[in-house]
Enzyme design. Structure first.
Site, short mmCIF file in Angstrom:
data_model
loop_
_atom_site.label_atom_id
_atom_site.label_comp_id
_atom_site.label_asym_id
_atom_site.label_seq_id
_atom_site.Cartn_x
_atom_site.Cartn_y
_atom_site.Cartn_z
N ASN A 9 -33.76 -75.26 -26.63
CA ASN A 9 -32.86 -74.32 -25.96
C ASN A 9 -33.21 -72.89 -26.34
OD1 ASN A 9 -31.31 -75.81 -28.19
ND2 ASN A 9 -29.84 -74.19 -27.86
N ASP A 10 -32.31 -72.11 -26.87
CA ASP A 10 -32.51 -70.65 -27.00
C ASP A 10 -33.86 -70.22 -27.56
OD1 ASP A 10 -29.84 -71.28 -26.81
OD2 ASP A 10 -29.18 -69.91 -28.37
N PRO A 11 -34.44 -69.17 -26.96
CA PRO A 11 -35.54 -68.47 -27.64
C PRO A 11 -34.97 -67.72 -28.83
CG PRO A 11 -34.86 -67.24 -25.68
CD PRO A 11 -34.06 -68.52 -25.69
#
Ligand SMILES: *[C@@H]1O[C@H](CO)[C@@H](O)[C@H](O)[C@H]1NC(C)=O
Ligand SMILES: *[C@@H]1O[C@H](CO)[C@@H](O)[C@H](O)[C@H]1NC(C)=O
Ligand SMILES: *[C@@H]1O[C@H](CO)[C@@H](O)[C@H](O)[C@H]1NC(C)=O
Ligand SMILES: *[C@@H]1O[C@H](CO)[C@@H](O)[C@H](O)[C@H]1NC(C)=O
Ligand SMILES: *[C@@H]1O[C@H](CO)[C@@H](O)[C@H](O)[C@H]1NC(C)=O
Ligand SMILES: *[C@H]1O[C@@H](CO)[C@H](O)[C@@H](O)[C@@H]1NC(C)=O
Length: 584
Positions: free
Chosen positions: A68-70
């Site tokens: 998910n998130d960078p």
């Protein structure tokens, strides 16, 4: 950030609030207020990753499993680093570590071992999102959120490179004075996360933001520090807004008023600078930003009155794009944006595929000359993947025409097109009863198959030969009260014959001057993702789609017009896209 506000399958059928209420009333196990977990899949390793069909060819994905998130993107000593939230053991969210990859060009990546793993009391229940800052003396430091208990109490920690001479910074150590920041009384410690890149004020003190909430008010708390170790909460948050819910992954940075040049986060003293505050809204699951002024003396940010501050605000991307993070690339003086695009298929599909989640192609961002919004454009490096090219010039499309763009790998392509039209006269009048609709609603009512005046015209991406499946990316021009409304849609509703997929019609309004009677569009097509950029990046839309027929060599690309006004493809250039090379 955290994942899964509620069960999305249910949310689709019922309203989110209602479901959460219902679930809490029924007190169904394993669903807490903002977290859907699939324990049965969390440690189910992918035996074999299906390479075919929907896996992307040139987007950032690890070999397998969930992302998910960078996190903490940075440019350091000639190398780009990307960290990302990652489950090393399965294709659903869980067991989160910081995955780590490095690149010389943001396109060709080398995967390294995870940089941060849960090992200490202050992060043993999770190593969540955060950011990198490069301190004076060229010293990188990463701040991240650690989860300390099963109640999801969150604190902020830091790590340092173990060996500053290692060009890849493979090893990170957790100094003993962690955690750096714990929630004080009055701060919601289960909604207290995702520290930003730090910036330095005139007083020589560092500042960071931490996303939070108080009841339904979203908050970006400001913390200050002289030495980066001892942090003190400022009297006021930098900014907050009622009725926006929890703020995740805040990002705050200066942009030049003119030109495309990017600025380091600490360049707050520059003349002719505006500021951008982005927050990821946990409730709606989209990234919103405002353009505004930062008052360093009082440490407050005030959005311009041209930016809506709330759920109807500006979006980096009107599609599947969340938890984004930008960084300043000193090697090319530009600001680059990374964003996570989640899957739109089912959890079972993800488990079968052995992977879930991609990062969108990094985008350069800068302030629009109108000063009211940002522009975004795929970084120039992506053009190095362009292979075989085909082009069209001055091709007229009458109502009902469909033109095939042949000779490229339509499932993995980059296409740039400029449409022109003789006049605006035939733009359909927008019925007053539809005037209040937002772009998404308008797009779902006025899809590509609803005939219009000027438009719908555009591209049919990931289309099957007989048009049983296609994802149209198209424009419709409406005549509203005294002005034209220009809708850009990316509509997944006909994208696949498969059942059980999430197939939204994503859309945004373009604010372009139509005096030139032209509109440009670019789409990056990559098997299960279509990233589109209208009018040079005024509106960006990412759609995730999973065709059953339009896969690999069976995918086609067309241009179409379903409006009564003839539209010309003035120029169209399309390329087959190569896959990146892995770095050794
Ligand atoms: C978690 O919350 C429960 C219920 O409020 C409480 O009984 C428990 O002690 C908490 N655990 C920790 C580690 O704080
Ligand atoms: C640090 O990295 C450099 C460059 O890779 C290497 O030569 C050196 O041996 C490393 N030092 C340690 C202590 O690992
Ligand atoms: C604190 O945050 C949690 C998680 O978002 C939420 O469930 C709770 O309602 C919040 N409490 C307050 C007082 O805002
Ligand atoms: C918005 O702010 C500008 C100054 O920044 C001002 O000139 C203008 O009148 C304001 N507009 C509204 C509608 O308040
Ligand atoms: C154009 O309109 C016709 C008639 O409504 C429809 O059958 C066709 O699918 C439309 N084309 C696209 C690309 O939606
Ligand atoms: C991505 O998946 C879709 C379909 O399940 C959900 O509706 C979105 O909320 C979700 N987006 C994020 C950021 O989690």
């Amino acid at each position: 950030m955290k994942c899964y506000y509620c069960d999305h399958e249910l949310v689709r059928a019922l309203s989110l609030v209602f479901v959460c209420l219902l679930l809490s009333l029924l007190s169904i196990k394993k669903v807490d207020a903002s977290h859907q977990v699939y324990p049965e899949y969390q440690t189910l390793p992918a035996v074999k990753v299906k390479q075919l069909e929907h896996r992307t060819g040139y987007h950032f994905q690890p070999q397998k499993h969930w992302i998910n998130d960078p996190n903490g993107p940075m440019y350091y000593n000639g190398i780009y680093h990307l960290f990302y939230q990652h489950n090393p053991y399965g294709a659903v969210w869980g067991n989160i570590v910081w995955g780590h990859s490095v690149s010389m060009d943001l396109i060709n990546w080398k995967a390294l071992k995870p940089a941060i793993k849960p090992t200490k009391p202050y992060d043993k229940h999770g190593c969540w999102s955060g950011s990198a800052t490069i301190l004076p003396g060229n010293k990188p430091v990463i701040l991240y959120t650690g989860v300390v208990d099963e109640n999801q109490t969150q604190v902020q920690n830091y790590v340092l490179p173990a060996n500053i001479s290692d060009p890849y910074l493979e090893e990170w150590i957790k100094p003993d004075d962690n955690p750096l920041v714990v929630a004080e009384p009055g701060v919601n410690r289960t909604a207290f996360r995702d520290p930003t890149t730090a910036w330095m004020g005139r007083d020589g003190h560092w500042r960071i933001l931490i996303g939070s909430r108080r009841k339904h008010t979203g908050i970006a708390y400001l913390y200050k520090s002289k030495d980066f170790i001892k942090w003190v909460k400022a009297k006021h948050p930098l900014h907050s807004k009622d009725r926006t819910g929890n703020w995740e992954c805040p990002d705050f940075f200066p942009v030049a008023r003119e030109g495309k040049k990017g600025l380091d986060n600490s360049m707050i003293e520059e003349q002719n600078v505006k500021f951008v505050l982005k927050v990821s809204l946990d409730t709606t699951r989209y990234d919103y930003y405002t353009v505004g002024k930062y008052f360093p003396e009082i440490d407050r940010y005030i959005p311009d009155n041209t930016s809506v501050d709330g759920w109807k605000g500006l979006r980096y991307d009107c599609g599947n794009f969340y938890a984004s993070k930008s960084f300043f690339d000193a090697s090319k003086n530009r600001r680059i944006l990374w964003g996570w695009s989640n899957e739109s298929d089912t959890k079972m599909d993800d488990v079968e595929k052995g992977w879930a989640g991609i990062q969108t192609i990094p985008r350069r961002i800068w302030l629009h000359p109108n000063g009211k919004q940002l522009l975004a454009w795929p970084i120039e490096e992506v053009e190095s993947l362009r292979g075989h090219k085909v082009q069209l010039r001055n091709e007229n499309m009458k109502k009902g025409d469909v033109v095939e763009i042949k000779g490229i790998t339509a499932a993995q392509a980059d296409v740039e097109v400029v449409f022109s039209f003789p006049s605006l006269d035939k733009a359909e009048r927008l019925h007053p009863s539809l005037d209040h609709l937002d772009a998404h609603e308008l797009c779902s009512r006025k899809g590509s198959s609803v005939h219009g005046g000027l438009g719908p015209f555009g591209l049919l991406t990931l289309a099957s030969g007989k048009l049983d499946e296609y994802t149209p990316v198209f424009v419709r021009v409406f005549k509203a009260k005294n002005k034209h409304k220009i809708l850009l849609c990316s509509d997944a509703s006909s994208s696949s014959l498969k059942k059980g997929l999430y197939k939204p019609s994503f859309a945004g309004f373009l604010d372009v001057d139509l005096a030139k009677k032209k509109l440009s569009l670019r789409s990056l097509i990559d098997h299960s993702v279509v990233e589109s950029f209208g009018a040079g990046g005024e509106v960006c839309i990412t759609s995730r789609v999973y065709p059953a027929l339009a896969v690999s060599d069976n995918a086609h690309l067309y241009a179409f017009n379903n409006g009564s006004e003839t539209v010309a493809i003035e120029t169209l250039d399309a390329w087959s896209m190569k896959g990146p090379k892995l770095m050794n």
